[in-house]
Write an enzyme that holds these catalytic residues in place. Structure first.
Site, PDB file in Angstrom:
ATOM      1  N   MET A  12      -7.245 -50.834  44.350  1.00 29.31           N
ATOM      2  CA  MET A  12      -7.623 -49.790  43.967  1.00 29.31           C
ATOM      3  C   MET A  12      -9.514 -50.074  44.886  1.00 29.31           C
ATOM      4  SD  MET A  12      -7.214 -46.158  44.493  1.00 29.31           S
ATOM      5  CE  MET A  12      -8.486 -46.548  44.575  1.00 29.31           C
ATOM      6  N   ALA A  81     -13.770 -46.962  36.907  1.00 33.74           N
ATOM      7  CA  ALA A  81     -12.082 -46.027  37.057  1.00 33.74           C
ATOM      8  C   ALA A  81     -11.315 -46.695  36.578  1.00 33.74           C
ATOM      9  CB  ALA A  81     -12.319 -45.616  38.020  1.00 33.74           C
ATOM     10  N   SER A 105     -14.790 -42.241  33.816  1.00 36.90           N
ATOM     11  CA  SER A 105     -13.030 -40.819  34.740  1.00 36.90           C
ATOM     12  C   SER A 105     -11.495 -42.223  34.523  1.00 36.90           C
ATOM     13  CB  SER A 105     -12.850 -39.829  35.243  1.00 36.90           C
ATOM     14  OG  SER A 105     -12.278 -39.317  35.489  1.00 36.90           O
ATOM     15  N   ASN A 107      -9.571 -40.857  36.229  1.00 38.07           N
ATOM     16  CA  ASN A 107      -9.075 -40.188  37.337  1.00 38.07           C
ATOM     17  C   ASN A 107      -9.491 -40.146  38.195  1.00 38.07           C
ATOM     18  OD1 ASN A 107      -7.615 -38.493  39.256  1.00 38.07           O
ATOM     19  ND2 ASN A 107      -6.269 -39.088  38.676  1.00 38.07           N
ATOM     20  N   HIS A 137       4.240 -42.620  37.657  1.00 33.92           N
ATOM     21  CA  HIS A 137       3.903 -43.222  37.969  1.00 33.92           C
ATOM     22  C   HIS A 137       4.845 -44.086  38.651  1.00 33.92           C
ATOM     23  CE1 HIS A 137      -0.292 -41.137  36.697  1.00 33.92           C
ATOM     24  NE2 HIS A 137      -1.045 -41.416  37.533  1.00 33.92           N
ATOM     25  N   HIS A 138       3.627 -45.125  39.019  1.00 33.06           N
ATOM     26  CA  HIS A 138       4.814 -46.154  40.280  1.00 33.06           C
ATOM     27  C   HIS A 138       5.135 -47.555  38.832  1.00 33.06           C
ATOM     28  CE1 HIS A 138       1.269 -48.740  39.127  1.00 33.06           C
ATOM     29  NE2 HIS A 138       0.514 -48.143  39.733  1.00 33.06           N
ATOM     30  N   LYS A 141       2.771 -49.792  36.489  1.00 32.21           N
ATOM     31  CA  LYS A 141       1.521 -48.757  35.604  1.00 32.21           C
ATOM     32  C   LYS A 141       1.956 -49.118  34.291  1.00 32.21           C
ATOM     33  CE  LYS A 141      -1.181 -45.040  34.620  1.00 32.21           C
ATOM     34  NZ  LYS A 141      -2.628 -45.353  35.401  1.00 32.21           N
TER      35      LYS A 141
END
Length: 246
Positions: A12, A81, A105, A107, A137-138, A141
Site C-alpha cells: 500500500m 491506515a 480508519s 479501511n 482477504h488474501h 493478511k
C-alpha cells in the site's frame, strides 16, 4: 500537499506513493525500515527533519507509539491506515489527537464508509433479525477478523447495543438472537470483500462491498489527508469525512 509516507516500502505504501506523485502531490519523505537510505528515503521517521503537511501511515500497528510521538513533536497531522492496534496503542493515538489532527480508519475506501452507514441504518430499522458478516482477504493478511469487519460490526452494534460478537462460530448450538456473527476467509490474492447479511426469516437484506484494486484505498487516503490538514486537533474517521462531503 507535502507528504511523508510511513511504510512506503509495503504494497500500500508503494501504491499511495505512486498515486500521490502522479496526482501532483509533493513527497517530502518515504519511510521504511527496509529501505536503502538516500534520495528521499529513510529508515525511521526521526531521520527526516524537514517539513510536511501530513504523515500518511500504512506501516504496522506496532509503530503506533513512535509514529504519534514524532507527529506530536513535529506538529504534523497524521492519517493512520494501518490495522491491528491493541488497546494501549489506541489509547496513545487518542492522546495524540488532543494535540494534533489524527485521522484513523481500518479501511480508507469511501465505498466501505458508505456501507457502514447503510449497515447501521438497516440494523436500527430492520429488527429483530439475524446478522452475519463475512470478510475475505488474501492469504498473507495477519489480523483476524479484519479491521474493516470489526469496524462494520461496531457500527451495527451502535444500533443494537444489546448485541455481542460471535467471531468464527466454532461450537455446536443455535445462534442467539442478539449475536453478530463474524467470519473470516483467507485465500489467494483477494483484495478484500465484506458482506453483511440481515435476515428476519421473511426477507433478507444483503450489503456487499468488493474491492477490485488496492488503489481505491490510496485514493481514499489522499482525499482524507487533504481534508485532515484543514482540521483542528482532534480524532477523526471516515464518518467525519463523509459528513463534510455530504
Amino acid at each position: 500537499m507535502k507528504l511523508i509516507i510511513n511504510g512506503a516500502g509495503g504494497k500500500m505504501g508503494q501504491i499511495i506513493s505512486d498515486m500521490a506523485i502522479k496526482s501532483g502531490e509533493n513527497i517530502a519523505a518515504l519511510i521504511d525500515v527496509m529501505f536503502e537510505t538516500g534520495g528521499g528515503k529513510y529508515n525511521k521517521l526521526d531521520d527526516f527533519t524537514g517539513s510536511a503537511d501530513c504523515v500518511i501511515d500504512f506501516s504496522n500497528h506496532k509503530a503506533a507509539e513512535s509514529l504519534v510521538k514524532y507527529c506530536v513533536k513535529k506538529n504534523f497531522p497524521v492519517l493512520i491506515a494501518s490495522t491491528g492496534h491493541d488497546e494501549s496503542e489506541i489509547n496513545l493515538i487518542h492522546e495524540a489527537a488532543q494535540k494534533i489532527p489524527v485521522f484513523m480508519s481500518p479501511n480508507m475506501s469511501i465505498g466501505v464508509a458508505l456501507v457502514a452507514d447503510l449497515a447501521e441504518r438497516v440494523a436500527k430499522i430492520f429488527t429483530p433479525c439475524d446478522i452475519e458478516l463475512i470478510e475475505s482477504h488474501h492469504n498473507q493478511k495477519l489480523d483476524v477478523p479484519s479491521g474493516t469487519a470489526l469496524m462494520l460490526a461496531k457500527r451495527i452494534q451502535e444500533s443494537k447495543p444489546e448485541s455481542a460478537f460471535n467471531i468464527g462460530r466454532h461450537e455446536n448450538g443455535k445462534r442467539t438472537q442478539n449475536e453478530i456473527g463474524i467470519h473470516s476467509l483467507r485465500y489467494g490474492s483477494e483484495v478484500g470483500t465484506h458482506e453483511i447479511i440481515f435476515s428476519n426469516g421473511l426477507e433478507t437484506i444483503t450489503i456487499k462491498h468488493d474491492a477490485k484494486n488496492r488503489a481505491l484505498f490510496a485514493n481514499g487516503a489522499l482525499s482524507a489527508a487533504k481534508w485532515l490538514i484543514k482540521q483542528p486537533a482532534g480524532f477523526y474517521d471516515m464518518r467525519n469525512f463523509l459528513a463534510s462531503e455530504a
